[in-house]
Write a protein that holds these residues in place. Structure first.
Motif, PDB file in Angstrom:
ATOM      1  N   UNK A 191       1.164  -1.119  -0.579  1.00  0.00           N
ATOM      2  CA  UNK A 191       0.343  -0.261   0.172  1.00  0.00           C
ATOM      3  C   UNK A 191       0.933   1.462  -0.025  1.00  0.00           C
ATOM      4  N   UNK A 192       2.258   1.092   0.412  1.00  0.00           N
ATOM      5  CA  UNK A 192       3.212   2.064   0.264  1.00  0.00           C
ATOM      6  C   UNK A 192       4.279   2.522  -0.268  1.00  0.00           C
ATOM      7  N   UNK A 201      -2.044   7.954  -3.133  1.00  0.00           N
ATOM      8  CA  UNK A 201      -4.151   7.130  -3.845  1.00  0.00           C
ATOM      9  C   UNK A 201      -5.017   8.688  -3.920  1.00  0.00           C
ATOM     10  N   UNK A 202      -4.830   8.913  -3.021  1.00  0.00           N
ATOM     11  CA  UNK A 202      -5.845  10.674  -3.206  1.00  0.00           C
ATOM     12  C   UNK A 202      -5.504  11.423  -4.116  1.00  0.00           C
ATOM     13  N   UNK A 203      -4.566  11.938  -4.711  1.00  0.00           N
ATOM     14  CA  UNK A 203      -3.880  12.094  -5.851  1.00  0.00           C
ATOM     15  C   UNK A 203      -2.671  13.274  -5.470  1.00  0.00           C
ATOM     16  N   UNK A 204      -2.658  13.332  -4.370  1.00  0.00           N
ATOM     17  CA  UNK A 204      -1.822  14.007  -3.402  1.00  0.00           C
ATOM     18  C   UNK A 204       0.346  13.472  -3.706  1.00  0.00           C
ATOM     19  N   UNK A 223       6.357   5.835   3.259  1.00  0.00           N
ATOM     20  CA  UNK A 223       6.740   7.477   2.773  1.00  0.00           C
ATOM     21  C   UNK A 223       4.769   7.507   3.117  1.00  0.00           C
ATOM     22  N   UNK A 224       4.709   8.330   4.217  1.00  0.00           N
ATOM     23  CA  UNK A 224       2.833   8.702   4.786  1.00  0.00           C
ATOM     24  C   UNK A 224       2.581  10.160   3.401  1.00  0.00           C
ATOM     25  N   UNK A 261      -1.772   5.597   1.053  1.00  0.00           N
ATOM     26  CA  UNK A 261      -0.075   5.542   0.275  1.00  0.00           C
ATOM     27  C   UNK A 261      -0.579   5.179  -0.417  1.00  0.00           C
ATOM     28  N   UNK A 262       0.610   5.419  -1.805  1.00  0.00           N
ATOM     29  CA  UNK A 262       1.056   5.612  -2.893  1.00  0.00           C
ATOM     30  C   UNK A 262       1.389   3.942  -3.388  1.00  0.00           C
ATOM     31  N   UNK A 263       1.381   3.079  -2.925  1.00  0.00           N
ATOM     32  CA  UNK A 263       2.070   2.005  -3.316  1.00  0.00           C
ATOM     33  C   UNK A 263       0.967   1.445  -4.353  1.00  0.00           C
ATOM     34  N   UNK A 264       1.371  -0.052  -4.975  1.00  0.00           N
ATOM     35  CA  UNK A 264       0.603  -0.876  -6.340  1.00  0.00           C
ATOM     36  C   UNK A 264      -1.025  -0.799  -5.894  1.00  0.00           C
ATOM     37  N   UNK A 265      -1.454  -0.592  -4.818  1.00  0.00           N
ATOM     38  CA  UNK A 265      -2.292  -1.650  -4.020  1.00  0.00           C
ATOM     39  C   UNK A 265      -3.222  -0.276  -3.078  1.00  0.00           C
ATOM     40  N   UNK A 266      -4.256  -0.487  -3.437  1.00  0.00           N
ATOM     41  CA  UNK A 266      -4.688   0.966  -2.654  1.00  0.00           C
ATOM     42  C   UNK A 266      -5.806   0.228  -1.703  1.00  0.00           C
TER      43      UNK A 266
END
Length: 562
Positions: free
Chosen positions: A114-115, A155-158, A220-221, A240-245
């Protein structure tokens, strides 16, 4: 109409044409609390009870009953590829989804899914490779500079930027008000400086060679959403920013993730959905695997390997791990004056025990005999170090020379179930050379034995285990032979070499110093390294998935076989 669970705030729905999520599958199994392995480094990602003997006599008939139910109901035995949902049966509950507030093993798997971490470890070579950071350089002995990839987004675009890294370390981990369980892993950091949106520098308190190994575990948060919603929100709705949400979780039951279609690293996630089901009992997890209810599980007892080998639906996955099982001798009489203070006695114990036979027959080869205190997967391991071969006559001669021709009694301490059978076998060997062992069994009282160990009260021999996510000899050698509560040798020369290795960034110098430490530990027989532990996992035959250093299932590279 296909079922879709509600997405958390800030996560967009799957685009049209992408595979829908499958309905939740209820399961009746009661979750149990995970037990932590003592002796572990705080950076340890896991834990388990892989060597616990378990009879399958009552279990095997239940498998046929389960298969019969599936056939009678017309259910497929494996539908993972059809629904593109990988189901992972995990043994312990998920207490929080905030990675920096837990020590549970599952947090490491969730972390890389997830990250993004600053750097990654190649699952094939175990070498550190770029992650969110595409490059780095050492400015001086205490300054490391990193450059991030462009275009990484949460995942929220930030955006994932240098401030996000600084925020994660300084506010998410090292802020004392957070009381992070991972704070000890990053206390070597003095501060983090943001140079520009994609560049940051880590200033260390002193030269620190393990910077990259530590950053492999730095997920990373997002500072924007975390400041807006508070750190407490991360326990149930991680961002997160990872490959899975993250999609949803049912406490003590299961967690669902779906592929991030906008992930910056193309091809990193090939399976659409990953579901984690909490199934504490190994026998239940095996039954689910053989029936197709799950597609992967770990930490199975050794005697379940036959059922996996005979199955036409599943297969065993045996992986080397960074974990070592060893006997620690009280060589200086820290707890009590015993014959172990004589090096010849410690060497005699090595010679008296046929470790290879024990690993082959008792552990069913799910272990590898080692002579060095350093696991072979770690940087600094010296393959030239050799221990003392099985030779009972040599053992008797050494005991006679030390003045113990008629033998003696000694204590042996253990703290987890799977140590018992190998130790019983070793005790039989020692009895043949005149050494009677008094077994002190602290199974079920792990914390008490660890407290006694750290207080210097483990008389005779302590059977301990050690695992760490940091694949560097320093983490093992400094913990057990440097200054600290786990040291039962008090060898000043070893401490000096380890201090030198810890104060340089020159990897060849460090390797040479670690070799000297390993050689002296074996020459003095401060330890009897028993074996490195192999992990027994099970996977569906139509699923490709590997393990990182035998500890973490690498779902990011998983795919269905054609």
């Amino acid at each position: 109409m296909p079922f879709r669970p509600a997405l958390p705030p800030g996560v967009r729905p799957l685009p049209a044409g992408e595979a829908p999520l499958v309905p939740d599958q209820p399961h009746p199994w009661r979750p149990l609390l995970a037990r932590r392995r003592p002796g572990r480094s705080p950076s340890t990602p896991r834990r388990r009870n892989p060597m616990k003997p378990r009879s399958l006599g009552c279990f095997v008939p239940s498998l046929f009953f389960l298969f019969g139910l599936c056939a009678a109901a017309g259910l497929p035995l494996s539908a993972g590829a059809a629904s593109d949902t990988l189901v992972y049966g995990h043994q312990s509950k998920i207490d929080t989804l905030d990675h920096y507030k837990t020590s549970s093993s599952i947090s490491w798997t969730l972390g890389y899914l997830m990250w993004d971490s600053v750097v990654e470890r190649d699952p094939r070579t175990n070498q550190i490779v770029p992650g969110a950071a595409k490059s780095w350089r050492i400015i001086n002995d205490t300054t490391w500079e990193f450059t991030l990839h462009e275009g990484i987004r949460f995942h929220n675009g930030n955006p994932l930027d240098a401030e996000a890294v600084r925020f994660t370390i300084m506010e998410g981990i090292l802020n004392p008000e957070r009381k992070s369980t991972k704070a000890g892993h990053f206390k070597w950091i003095e501060r983090v400086e943001v140079v520009d949106p994609l560049t940051f520098r880590i200033i260390t308190k002193s030269p620190y060679a393990l910077v990259l190994d530590r950053l492999y575990n730095l997920y990373i948060y997002d500072p924007v959403s975390t400041r807006a919603n508070g750190f407490d929100s991360l326990s149930e709705t991680p961002m997160g920013s990872g490959p899975y949400m993250f999609v949803k979780s049912v406490r003590d039951s299961e967690l669902l993730m779906t592929r991030n279609p906008n992930y910056w690293k193309k091809g990193a996630a090939q399976i659409e959905n990953i579901k984690i089901r909490i199934i504490p009992e190994p026998s239940t997890r095996l039954a689910e695997l053989l029936s197709g209810g799950i597609h992967f599980t770990t930490t199975l007892p050794n005697d379940m390997i036959d059922a996996l080998r005979k199955s036409d639906k599943a297969e065993p996955l045996i992986a080397d791990t960074a974990e070592v099982n060893f006997w620690q001798f009280d060589a200086v009489g820290r707890a009590a004056k015993t014959p172990l203070m004589d090096r010849r006695v410690r060497q005699a114990i090595w010679h008296a025990i046929d470790r290879h036979a024990i690993v082959k027959t008792v552990l069913r080869d799910l272990g590898t005999v080692i002579d060095s205190p350093v696991n072979p997967l770690m940087f600094g391991f010296d393959p030239s170090v050799r221990g003392y071969p099985y030779d009972p006559e040599k053992a008797k001669a050494l005991l006679k020379a030390a003045g113990f021709e008629n033998g003696f009694e000694i204590d042996l301490w253990q703290y987890v179930n799977h140590q018992n059978f190998p130790n019983q076998a070793a005790m039989g060997y020692l009895n043949k050379v005149g050494i009677k062992v008094n077994l002190k069994d602290y199974t079920g009282n792990i914390g008490q034995m660890v407290t006694l160990r750290n207080a210097g009260k483990i008389t005779g021999i302590g059977n301990f285990e050690w695992i760490t996510a940091i694949l560097d000899a320093d983490v093992t050698l400094s913990a057990w032979f440097g200054p600290g509560p786990m040291n039962y040798t008090e060898d000043a020369e070893l401490a000096k070499w380890l201090e030198e290795a810890g104060s340089t960034l020159n990897m060849e110098t460090r390797k040479a110093l670690f070799a000297k430490v390993q050689k002296k530990v074996v020459d003095e027989a401060y330890w009897m390294p028993f074996y490195s532990i192999k992990e027994l996992a099970g996977r569906s035959k139509n699923l490709h998935v590997e393990m990182v250093a035998g500890q973490i299932p690498w779902f990011k590279g998983a795919y269905w076989k054609k």
